[in-house]
Motif scaffolding. Structure first.
Motif, PDB file in Angstrom:
ATOM      1  N   HIS A  58     -45.759  30.218  37.758  1.00  0.00           N
ATOM      2  CA  HIS A  58     -47.079  29.573  37.890  1.00  0.00           C
ATOM      3  C   HIS A  58     -48.076  30.645  38.290  1.00  0.00           C
ATOM      4  N   ASP A  62     -49.315  35.166  44.761  1.00  0.00           N
ATOM      5  CA  ASP A  62     -48.071  35.758  45.272  1.00  0.00           C
ATOM      6  C   ASP A  62     -46.959  35.738  44.220  1.00  0.00           C
ATOM      7  N   HIS A  63     -47.290  35.251  43.003  1.00  0.00           N
ATOM      8  CA  HIS A  63     -46.329  35.233  41.886  1.00  0.00           C
ATOM      9  C   HIS A  63     -46.859  35.978  40.667  1.00  0.00           C
ATOM     10  N   ASP A 148     -42.305  27.823  42.799  1.00  0.00           N
ATOM     11  CA  ASP A 148     -42.687  27.051  43.994  1.00  0.00           C
ATOM     12  C   ASP A 148     -42.472  25.549  43.817  1.00  0.00           C
ATOM     13  N   HIS A 190     -39.796  30.279  47.861  1.00  0.00           N
ATOM     14  CA  HIS A 190     -39.908  30.608  49.293  1.00  0.00           C
ATOM     15  C   HIS A 190     -38.842  29.829  50.058  1.00  0.00           C
TER      16      HIS A 190
END
Ligand SMILES: [Zn+2]
Ligand SMILES: [Zn+2]
Length: 262
Positions: A58, A62-63, A148, A190
């Motif tokens: 996505h 942070d990705h 996520d 996470h």
């Protein structure tokens, strides 16, 4: 390493999966620019193959903000069509389009490609953590990157501004659990401290139940006449007490909004 060819990389941000094959390297998610540089250096010592494919589960920074470190060295960048839309919207709003490497390939419901003996498939089952999350399945190894869509014993970010929907999220997880099998290894974006970034269908089931428990709890509090301020003082979700990290306000606030609270 999860197998002789597939491993995870954790430094800062969402968990990365890399796949080293004789027909090229595939990477799922890219954390931040420095982290991707570290990954590229480390993989260069293990393999002389080219980077064939970079997949984003996505659009969150942070990705995907490490994508830029793959500029000029990766064959293709792939994500769900809504992930590209969201990445563009955020980059335009933040005036950071020059720091993006956008996907050049997108898909809408399913995408598969054979790389050496592996078959890599992406599945889109609707809105969850955003409206553009993919499950990425390495079929031969039977490993799924959930991005996520699963926070292992950690309170999730629910990005309603990017189309997240908690009720739909439960269905998305059920569809994934139906698609994959009992032996599947799941990798999570996470995890809470003391919990692994990989697990089993049981962990996915528990996270699906957690989402349901948040909705049920918030609905009950609303019916009992609680204010949003009172709701946000809660520290545990009844039925999902394994979730103990910071950030409980985020799912509570999202559920409050989704259930029509002001
Ligand atoms: Zn994340
Ligand atoms: Zn995210």
């Amino acid at each position: 390493m999860l197998t002789s060819e597939i491993g995870t990389f954790e430094e800062k941000g969402g968990t990365i999966i890399f796949f080293l094959s004789k027909k090229g390297i595939a990477v799922v998610d890219s954390q931040f620019p420095d982290q991707s540089k570290h990954l590229i250096d480390a993989l260069g010592k293990r393999s002389k193959e080219e980077f064939k494919l970079l997949i984003n589960t996505h659009h969150h920074g942070d990705h995907s903000s490490g994508n830029i470190s793959f500029k000029g060295i990766v064959g293709h960048v792939l994500a769900h069509e809504n992930s590209l839309k969201n990445q563009k919207n955020v980059a335009i709003a933040n005036k950071s389009e020059d720091k993006q490497l956008y996907p050049d390939q997108t898909y809408s419901t399913i995408w598969c490609q054979k790389v050496a003996k592996e078959n890599i498939c992406l599945y889109y089952y609707g809105a969850g953590h955003t409206d553009g999350d993919s499950f990425v399945h390495f079929e031969h190894a039977n490993i799924v990157h959930c991005g996520d869509l699963v926070f292992n014993r950690r309170h999730p970010f629910v990005d309603r501004g990017a189309g997240a929907n908690m009720k739909s999220w439960i269905e998305v997880l059920n569809k994934g659990l139906n698609k994959f099998d009992k032996k599947t290894t799941y990798v999570f974006g996470h995890s809470g401290s003391g919990y692994e970034i990989k697990g089993t269908a049981d962990d996915v089931n528990k996270f699906r139940d957690y989402i349901g428990n948040v909705l049920k709890f918030v609905e009950g509090e609303m019916k009992a006449g609680k204010t949003k301020e009172e709701l946000l003082k809660v520290t545990l979700i009844p039925g999902s007490e394994d979730w103990k990290t910071d950030g409980i306000q985020r799912p509570l606030e999202a559920a409050w909004g989704e259930l029509g609270g002001k």
